[in-house]
Design a protein around this motif. Sequence first.
Motif, PDB file in Angstrom:
ATOM      1  N   GLU A 181      28.655  30.698  43.643  1.00 50.26           N
ATOM      2  CA  GLU A 181      28.026  29.451  43.212  1.00 50.26           C
ATOM      3  C   GLU A 181      28.310  28.423  44.301  1.00 50.26           C
ATOM      4  O   GLU A 181      29.452  28.256  44.720  1.00 50.26           O
ATOM      5  N   ARG A 184      24.827  37.981  43.201  1.00 50.00           N
ATOM      6  CA  ARG A 184      24.142  36.781  42.697  1.00 50.00           C
ATOM      7  C   ARG A 184      24.668  35.571  43.463  1.00 50.00           C
ATOM      8  O   ARG A 184      25.874  35.441  43.700  1.00 50.00           O
ATOM      9  N   ARG A 221      33.263  34.966  44.120  1.00 52.29           N
ATOM     10  CA  ARG A 221      34.135  36.008  43.565  1.00 52.29           C
ATOM     11  C   ARG A 221      33.634  37.376  44.007  1.00 52.29           C
ATOM     12  O   ARG A 221      32.431  37.611  44.083  1.00 52.29           O
ATOM     13  N   ASP A 276      29.628  37.350  43.418  1.00 50.92           N
ATOM     14  CA  ASP A 276      29.078  36.289  42.572  1.00 50.92           C
ATOM     15  C   ASP A 276      29.443  34.949  43.194  1.00 50.92           C
ATOM     16  O   ASP A 276      30.615  34.614  43.329  1.00 50.92           O
ATOM     17  N   ASP A 281      23.513  43.733  37.611  1.00 51.67           N
ATOM     18  CA  ASP A 281      24.117  43.117  36.431  1.00 51.67           C
ATOM     19  C   ASP A 281      25.509  42.568  36.772  1.00 51.67           C
ATOM     20  O   ASP A 281      26.492  43.305  36.831  1.00 51.67           O
ATOM     21  N   ILE A 282      25.567  41.270  37.020  1.00 54.71           N
ATOM     22  CA  ILE A 282      26.815  40.634  37.432  1.00 54.71           C
ATOM     23  C   ILE A 282      27.882  40.717  36.338  1.00 54.71           C
ATOM     24  O   ILE A 282      29.030  41.105  36.591  1.00 54.71           O
ATOM     25  N   ASP A 283      27.506  40.376  35.105  1.00 58.09           N
ATOM     26  CA  ASP A 283      28.499  40.300  34.027  1.00 58.09           C
ATOM     27  C   ASP A 283      29.182  41.637  33.806  1.00 58.09           C
ATOM     28  O   ASP A 283      30.404  41.719  33.726  1.00 58.09           O
ATOM     29  N   GLU A 284      28.382  42.675  33.737  1.00 61.38           N
ATOM     30  CA  GLU A 284      28.953  43.993  33.484  1.00 61.38           C
ATOM     31  C   GLU A 284      29.833  44.427  34.649  1.00 61.38           C
ATOM     32  O   GLU A 284      30.919  44.975  34.460  1.00 61.38           O
ATOM     33  N   THR A 285      29.372  44.157  35.865  1.00 61.66           N
ATOM     34  CA  THR A 285      30.123  44.577  37.051  1.00 61.66           C
ATOM     35  C   THR A 285      31.495  43.894  37.098  1.00 61.66           C
ATOM     36  O   THR A 285      32.515  44.534  37.374  1.00 61.66           O
ATOM     37  N   PHE A 286      31.518  42.609  36.812  1.00 62.47           N
ATOM     38  CA  PHE A 286      32.805  41.897  36.861  1.00 62.47           C
ATOM     39  C   PHE A 286      33.694  42.267  35.679  1.00 62.47           C
ATOM     40  O   PHE A 286      34.918  42.324  35.815  1.00 62.47           O
ATOM     41  N   ALA A 287      33.072  42.551  34.539  1.00 57.82           N
ATOM     42  CA  ALA A 287      33.879  42.913  33.366  1.00 57.82           C
ATOM     43  C   ALA A 287      34.622  44.222  33.596  1.00 57.82           C
ATOM     44  O   ALA A 287      35.734  44.413  33.097  1.00 57.82           O
ATOM     45  N   SER A 288      34.012  45.105  34.370  1.00 58.12           N
ATOM     46  CA  SER A 288      34.630  46.424  34.543  1.00 58.12           C
ATOM     47  C   SER A 288      35.324  46.576  35.896  1.00 58.12           C
ATOM     48  O   SER A 288      35.722  47.664  36.265  1.00 58.12           O
TER      49      SER A 288
END
Lengths: 773, 160
Positions: free
Chosen positions: A312, A346, A297, A310, A169-176
């Motif tokens: 792109e 990702r 990132r 992450d 889970d990219i979003d959760e990992t970067f958020a925290s």
Amino acid sequence: MATATNRMLGHLGDSVERLEDPPLVTGKGRFVGDINFPDQLHMRIVRSDHAHGKIKSVDTSAAEAVPGVVAVWTTTDIDDVPPIDFREGSDPTLALFRQYALARELVRYVGDPVAAVFAEDPYTAEDAAELVTINIEPLPVLINADDDPQDFKGKATTEAAVVEQGYGDIDETFASAYKVVEVDVKVSRHTGVPMECRGAIGRYDEARDVLEMYGAAKVPHRNRDTLCRMLNRPASGMHLFEGHTGGGFGIRGELYPEDVLVCVAAMRLRRPVKWIEDRQEHLMAANHSRQQRHIIRAAVAEDGEVVGLDDELYLDQGGYIRTHGTRVANMTTGTLPGPYRFPVYRSICHFRLTNKTPAATYRSPGRCESTFVRERLMDAVAVAMDMDPIAVRRRNLISLEEMPYGRALDVLGDSVEHDPGDYAGLLDQGLAQIGWDDLQKQLAERRANGEMVGAGISMFFEKSGLGPSDGAKIFIDNSGFIEVVTGGASIGQGFETAMAQIAAEDLGTDYRRIRVVHGQTNRIDYGVGAHASRATVLTGTAVSLTAQAVRAKALDMAAELLQTTADTLTITDGVVHSKDNPTGPSLTLGEIAEALMPTSKLLGGREPYLKGEEWFHIDHQTYPYGHHIAVVKVDPDTGGVEIEKYFIAYDIGRSINPMMIEGQLVGGLAQGVGGALFEEFTYSEAGDPQAVTFADYLMPTLKETPDPEILLTEDFPSIRTPLGIKGAGEAGITGAAGAIASAIDNAIGIPGAVTETPVSPQRLKKILSEHGK
Amino acid sequence: MSDKKDITLTVNGRDHNVAVDPRWTLADVIRDHCGQTGTHLGCEHGICGACTVLVDDTPVRSCLMFGVQADGKKIRTVEGLANGDEYHPLQKAFMENHALQCGYCTPGFLMLATGILEAQPDISDDDLNEVLSSNLCRCTGYANIIKAVRAARDEMKAAS
């Protein structure tokens, strides 16, 4: 296997001289330019001088009027020939983007073949080609893959594909995350540039209805299959022949428009057709490679663990999609995590066409690019976390205890599973050998004295031995001479020597008694060729298994003739004798072969001939690993970079011929240095290529190329192959740009300064002046 | 096309009478009309040095010279290096030191090195590097080429 006491020259692990060398040092090589057939025609390609446009008309009349010109073709002359297909088979999602042998309706890069002139001699063909006039209505030119995509033939956009891989889970990992570190990194457009330009000769044997192509390389069997598909021919009526090949590096030997043209022309003009490329053509027509921009990132924990990655990226594919399809995108996204754990990952690749020469694979495709990007990021993480760059890497390396380490990533249809290996252990060995701590002190002192000197490191894992299978045949004649027939290819890497050494091990002969056949589709049905560091791993293992089978057959026959049992016998220098009594009754392999002839009264129920054919199937690729360390000195006045010292550590699993492995590493490094510091295909805004001679496309000479120190270990034989072999073809190049960039940052005292290769004097001067240095 | 001109090239001791177009390069004449295909073309603009041959004992890029310019001259190519079955010390050193991989640039390096070692048997390592940096190799990374030429230099010196 042969024991230490009866070793003949050239078994596994011996640095013997190469079987390939005698003809090559005496001028007896048979490169494609050296091959001629009676009555042959010479082909010259007329290429687009526009990067993008509609073909309004092509006037061939003046060229056709030149004495000696036999035909001039445009696409309408071959409108039944389909575009060049993908090596791995048709792919409807990408079919639209394929290249025709001669451009149809549109031209999409400068160098795009538009017409072909066939003449009695090459000078005439070239003269006539200059008389062909092409009327093109220009269309907007797209140079940068990170600009907005444009229309493609009214049916799609130039973003031909989006390739995404990852897990977690990219979003959760970067958020925290404790900290997020981002870099924006570019790899320039450059490529293999072998010293021999491409060439091909098509020849149609009407009597036998066999179409032949000479000048094949790299993947003759795969290209035969593609040509059969495109030209609607049976495999038995289409054969490709590899001669000597003046360097491969991934780009030579793919199926190109010119290869298709000589084959079609040979059939239709009923004469052999020879095409030899010149260097200017080569630099604008043979596959380019590498060009990518990554915005990447890292989510970092407080202790320096990178908990998420992450990425792109924008991959500049050029004008068309050639035989590889999206393989470079797949390998880039599949190998980017490298030797590190990165629990969440990702990568999204925007696979985009532009109006430049089509791109494909070049030695270490995907890994070279992703290693540079990842190692730039690891250096940036070290700076952001105020950690030592070695310590950050160590914190994130996959440990031996976790091996074999699988990831939910795909590399060429193979799910990534790291071979057992001690990444941190090899790092310790490497740092100790180069004296890393002392080196740091010395460099700090020199910097304090005003010198711009620094060291950098780049870690990587490689991949080799892509499956699924390969086979080999061995035949021993009644003189005792041995022929090993493979579907491999020789591109200069020493294939014949390696295969002969492997076969010699079990056949108990000197490796010089063995002839190795490769690249001839009429000698063996199947072949993987030479790419992806797979020849020794896959074909070599097939040769080993076949040699074992032939040995068993020889000993079985000999046992009957010598009235003993096979397990009491061995083979030394081509002679079968008792293990206990080397001077007792014996038989040569030739005598055994004679006893196994079809008419032999001794044959019994056996299959005739002293021969065998075995297959090797591999379930995963092998993943060798290593690191590069560079020490550089920067001249602030010129922006020049001098490599003072270079070090490569690599675990090969098991060496066949250490001399040749080191040759691969040193030679790969020279190309890595070229990519890191010099080589770049630049274009004008109108899409004109600006590097079409060796005066503009700068390859390293002896003076720019370091002689590296090499630590070659055999600590972790691969669990995927019975001999433990891992590949060696690409590790010399993979880590180069990362290590050199890191060393330059360190030398100039500007962390993260290098974000783009090549670090040319112009780029480095700009960096220095921006920082007031 | 232009009128042909009759010339005589002595290639590796053998005379070849060839009617050449004035624009034919020496490399093409040697390869296509004297049958000596050991001389290779790498760039045809004088940079890579793959086509280096000796013209009257001097290394020359045969892609930059016209065949007619070599009329009456003594040409030596890689095919003439060995003495019968006996390798030239440079050939031997290239094999022993793994100084070639694909072998395409090798004839050019061999002829360049032959020319320089004959002219300067005592050439220093630094000067040798200077000379050898005029040819390109894409496979070996050069380290083994340097080792081979130095080894041949030492052997040739000891033998003379």
